[in-house]
Design a protein around this motif. Structure first.
Motif, mmCIF file in Angstrom:
data_model
loop_
_atom_site.group_PDB
_atom_site.id
_atom_site.type_symbol
_atom_site.label_atom_id
_atom_site.label_comp_id
_atom_site.label_asym_id
_atom_site.label_seq_id
_atom_site.Cartn_x
_atom_site.Cartn_y
_atom_site.Cartn_z
ATOM 1 N N SER A 129 0.830 -1.208 0.000
ATOM 2 C CA SER A 129 0.000 0.000 0.000
ATOM 3 C C SER A 129 0.863 1.256 0.000
ATOM 4 C CB SER A 129 -0.931 -0.004 1.219
ATOM 5 O OG SER A 129 -1.780 -1.129 1.211
ATOM 6 N N ILE A 130 1.927 1.245 0.807
ATOM 7 C CA ILE A 130 2.842 2.386 0.872
ATOM 8 C C ILE A 130 3.519 2.602 -0.478
ATOM 9 C CG2 ILE A 130 5.020 3.202 1.872
ATOM 10 C CD1 ILE A 130 4.136 1.814 4.495
ATOM 11 N N PHE A 131 3.952 1.491 -1.098
ATOM 12 C CA PHE A 131 4.605 1.583 -2.404
ATOM 13 C C PHE A 131 3.656 2.163 -3.453
ATOM 14 C CE2 PHE A 131 5.720 -0.222 -6.547
ATOM 15 C CZ PHE A 131 7.056 0.141 -6.646
ATOM 16 N N ILE A 132 2.408 1.710 -3.468
ATOM 17 C CA ILE A 132 1.414 2.210 -4.427
ATOM 18 C C ILE A 132 1.142 3.696 -4.182
ATOM 19 C CG2 ILE A 132 -1.006 2.050 -5.144
ATOM 20 C CD1 ILE A 132 -0.841 -0.960 -4.626
ATOM 21 N N PHE A 133 1.071 4.075 -2.919
ATOM 22 C CA PHE A 133 0.842 5.478 -2.557
ATOM 23 C C PHE A 133 1.957 6.364 -3.117
ATOM 24 C CE2 PHE A 133 -0.464 8.594 0.893
ATOM 25 C CZ PHE A 133 -1.767 8.707 0.410
ATOM 26 N N GLY A 134 3.208 5.908 -2.914
ATOM 27 C CA GLY A 134 4.346 6.652 -3.447
ATOM 28 C C GLY A 134 4.368 6.663 -4.963
ATOM 29 N N PHE A 135 3.962 5.551 -5.582
ATOM 30 C CA PHE A 135 3.921 5.461 -7.040
ATOM 31 C C PHE A 135 2.910 6.460 -7.620
ATOM 32 C CE2 PHE A 135 2.394 3.514 -11.034
ATOM 33 C CZ PHE A 135 3.607 3.355 -11.696
ATOM 34 N N LEU A 136 1.775 6.622 -6.955
ATOM 35 C CA LEU A 136 0.779 7.605 -7.399
ATOM 36 C C LEU A 136 1.347 9.027 -7.323
ATOM 37 C CD1 LEU A 136 -2.466 6.191 -5.720
ATOM 38 C CD2 LEU A 136 -1.874 6.146 -8.149
ATOM 39 N N GLY A 137 2.118 9.296 -6.267
ATOM 40 C CA GLY A 137 2.769 10.599 -6.147
ATOM 41 C C GLY A 137 3.746 10.834 -7.280
ATOM 42 N N MET A 138 4.485 9.772 -7.638
ATOM 43 C CA MET A 138 5.430 9.867 -8.757
ATOM 44 C C MET A 138 4.711 10.187 -10.062
ATOM 45 S SD MET A 138 6.543 7.941 -11.582
ATOM 46 C CE MET A 138 6.085 6.264 -11.181
ATOM 47 N N LEU A 139 3.553 9.549 -10.292
ATOM 48 C CA LEU A 139 2.790 9.796 -11.516
ATOM 49 C C LEU A 139 2.360 11.253 -11.628
ATOM 50 C CD1 LEU A 139 0.507 6.614 -11.752
ATOM 51 C CD2 LEU A 139 2.536 7.137 -13.110
ATOM 52 N N LEU A 140 2.004 11.858 -10.502
ATOM 53 C CA LEU A 140 1.582 13.258 -10.517
ATOM 54 C C LEU A 140 2.750 14.185 -10.865
ATOM 55 C CD1 LEU A 140 -0.750 13.331 -7.379
ATOM 56 C CD2 LEU A 140 -1.443 13.664 -9.760
ATOM 57 N N ILE A 141 3.948 13.777 -10.497
ATOM 58 C CA ILE A 141 5.132 14.599 -10.804
ATOM 59 C C ILE A 141 5.587 14.383 -12.243
ATOM 60 C CG2 ILE A 141 7.578 14.977 -10.235
ATOM 61 C CD1 ILE A 141 6.846 14.164 -7.350
ATOM 62 N N VAL A 142 5.666 13.109 -12.650
ATOM 63 C CA VAL A 142 6.151 12.780 -13.991
ATOM 64 C C VAL A 142 5.134 13.154 -15.068
ATOM 65 C CG1 VAL A 142 6.899 10.888 -15.485
ATOM 66 C CG2 VAL A 142 7.646 10.950 -13.099
ATOM 67 N N LYS A 143 3.826 12.983 -14.727
ATOM 68 C CA LYS A 143 2.749 13.273 -15.689
ATOM 69 C C LYS A 143 2.994 12.515 -17.001
ATOM 70 C CE LYS A 143 2.564 17.943 -13.786
ATOM 71 N NZ LYS A 143 3.827 17.794 -13.006
ATOM 72 N N PRO A 144 2.849 11.193 -16.977
ATOM 73 C CA PRO A 144 3.174 10.374 -18.155
ATOM 74 C C PRO A 144 2.431 10.822 -19.413
ATOM 75 C CG PRO A 144 2.715 9.001 -16.241
ATOM 76 C CD PRO A 144 2.331 10.394 -15.869
ATOM 77 N N GLY A 145 3.104 10.705 -20.522
ATOM 78 C CA GLY A 145 2.539 11.080 -21.814
ATOM 79 C C GLY A 145 3.645 11.179 -22.833
ATOM 80 N N ILE A 146 3.298 11.202 -24.091
ATOM 81 C CA ILE A 146 4.306 11.307 -25.150
ATOM 82 C C ILE A 146 4.617 12.779 -25.378
ATOM 83 C CG2 ILE A 146 4.848 10.753 -27.547
ATOM 84 C CD1 ILE A 146 2.834 8.476 -27.374
ATOM 85 N N ARG A 147 5.706 13.231 -24.755
ATOM 86 C CA ARG A 147 6.120 14.620 -24.895
ATOM 87 C C ARG A 147 7.623 14.708 -24.611
ATOM 88 N NH1 ARG A 147 4.122 14.198 -19.658
ATOM 89 N NH2 ARG A 147 5.372 15.306 -18.107
ATOM 90 N N PRO A 148 8.312 15.690 -25.189
ATOM 91 C CA PRO A 148 9.775 15.760 -25.043
ATOM 92 C C PRO A 148 10.254 15.885 -23.601
ATOM 93 C CG PRO A 148 9.000 17.215 -26.801
ATOM 94 C CD PRO A 148 7.790 16.737 -26.083
ATOM 95 N N ASP A 149 9.510 16.637 -22.763
ATOM 96 C CA ASP A 149 10.022 16.916 -21.428
ATOM 97 C C ASP A 149 9.825 15.772 -20.436
ATOM 98 O OD1 ASP A 149 7.303 17.170 -21.363
ATOM 99 O OD2 ASP A 149 7.263 18.944 -20.077
ATOM 100 N N ILE A 150 9.324 14.620 -20.910
ATOM 101 C CA ILE A 150 9.196 13.467 -20.004
ATOM 102 C C ILE A 150 10.512 12.702 -19.903
ATOM 103 C CG2 ILE A 150 8.494 11.690 -21.674
ATOM 104 C CD1 ILE A 150 6.456 10.733 -19.597
ATOM 105 N N PHE A 151 11.418 12.902 -20.860
ATOM 106 C CA PHE A 151 12.692 12.176 -20.876
ATOM 107 C C PHE A 151 13.508 12.390 -19.590
ATOM 108 C CE2 PHE A 151 17.260 12.050 -21.948
ATOM 109 C CZ PHE A 151 17.367 10.702 -22.274
ATOM 110 N N PRO A 152 13.686 13.640 -19.098
ATOM 111 C CA PRO A 152 14.442 13.819 -17.847
ATOM 112 C C PRO A 152 13.818 13.090 -16.661
ATOM 113 C CG PRO A 152 14.208 15.904 -18.997
ATOM 114 C CD PRO A 152 13.316 14.927 -19.700
ATOM 115 N N ALA A 153 12.480 13.050 -16.615
ATOM 116 C CA ALA A 153 11.817 12.354 -15.515
ATOM 117 C C ALA A 153 12.116 10.855 -15.559
ATOM 118 C CB ALA A 153 10.312 12.599 -15.568
ATOM 119 N N ILE A 154 12.159 10.288 -16.771
ATOM 120 C CA ILE A 154 12.481 8.863 -16.916
ATOM 121 C C ILE A 154 13.920 8.599 -16.476
ATOM 122 C CG2 ILE A 154 12.798 6.996 -18.590
ATOM 123 C CD1 ILE A 154 10.492 8.244 -20.207
ATOM 124 N N ILE A 155 14.820 9.505 -16.844
ATOM 125 C CA ILE A 155 16.215 9.397 -16.400
ATOM 126 C C ILE A 155 16.284 9.457 -14.872
ATOM 127 C CG2 ILE A 155 18.476 10.533 -16.409
ATOM 128 C CD1 ILE A 155 17.868 9.147 -19.006
#
Length: 288
Positions: A129-155
């Motif tokens: 549950s803690i891991f999923i909670f943190g993963f949701l927080g990561m998604l809000l920061i990374v904002k997944p999608g096909i766009r150039p500025d997602i590359f640094p977040a993946i790095i």
């Protein structure tokens, strides 16, 4: 009563050392923003020079074998850290400071996942549950999608993953190696690698006075943060002080808002909050 007072004092010292480490690491990250024209490997080199100069003296003074016992594991952990630090410093250069630091702080949560795979530790429902909670927080920061500025977040995520694996390796090492030996390997392997890459690429630049001062301050902040982090874990149980390292997210948000003048958006702030809460829940779980 006297024993309780001593334990309480030690706990407070450990917490204060961890908060000071968080401040040092946040200041280090902020300073990188002010030298955009300095090559990444040159910044990494200067970040490790104070460690390379000071830590061996401390090791010799204490009479500790400088090469350690599990040398191959020490070397492997340091090599992983090279890639982790390079990715982290890269994200600092190109992303909002708070976002970069928050993604890095996913490492303790990711270590739950790798502990189950590498150490065969049992993972309970609370940890998942803690891991999923943190993963949701990561998604809000990374904002997944096909766009150039997602590359640094993946790095950045790749770097956090390597850092998490490094944490697992430290758990192997801490019973046989002095913390200063681990830090010394860290400093020399990364510092010499950075120097080698600079010489190979031939892109070392002579910094101007302002950049040189900032590079020196980065090195001092890195040494201060690393020393306080190590001292905090030495004087107090890690499960009691590790939470306070998340305070660097708060400090970075303050620096973003008032110094860099480029505050994170609401999605990133909410995501950072979720990751801090996940860190707190993980801390409480370990303290049980």
């Amino acid at each position: 009563m006297h024993i309780k007072e001593v334990r309480s004092k030690v706990k407070v010292q450990g917490i204060l050392m961890m908060v000071f480490a968080a401040i040092c690491f946040a200041v280090l990250a902020m300073l990188i923003k002010f030298i955009p024209n300095v090559p990444l490997m040159e910044i990494i080199l200067f970040r490790n020079i104070p460690i390379m100069l000071v830590i061996p003296l401390m090791i010799f003074k204490k009479g500790i074998p400088i090469l350690g016992n599990k040398r191959s594991l020490l070397l492997l952990r340091s090599i992983l850290t090279i890639f982790a630090m390079t990715s982290y410093f890269y994200t600092i250069k190109v992303m909002i400071l708070t976002d970069a630091l928050t993604i890095k702080q996913l490492a303790p949560l990711l270590s739950i996942f790798f502990a189950a795979i590498i150490l065969k530790e049992k993972v309970n429902f609370k940890q998942i549950s803690i891991f999923i909670f943190g993963f949701l927080g990561m998604l809000l920061i990374v904002k997944p999608g096909i766009r150039p500025d997602i590359f640094p977040a993946i790095i950045g995520l790749g770097g956090a993953t390597l850092t998490a694996i490094g944490y697992i390796m430290i758990r192997y090492l801490r019973s046989d190696e002095h913390p200063l030996v681990i830090v010394n390997y860290f400093g020399y392997v990364i510092g010499l690698t950075a120097l080698g890459v600079l010489l190979w690429q031939k892109n070392f630049i002579i910094p101007d006075t302002k950049s040189l001062i900032i590079l020196i301050l980065i090195g001092i902040a890195g040494l201060g943060g690393q020393y306080c982090l190590t001292l905090s874990y030495y004087v107090a149980p890690p499960k009691l002080v590790s939470l306070y390292l998340y305070s660097q997210i708060v400090f970075s948000a303050i620096f973003d808002t008032f110094i860099i003048k480029k505050a994170p958006d609401l999605f990133s702030l909410f995501g950072a909050s979720l990751i801090i809460v996940s860190g707190y829940l993980n801390y409480k779980l370990k303290a049980e």
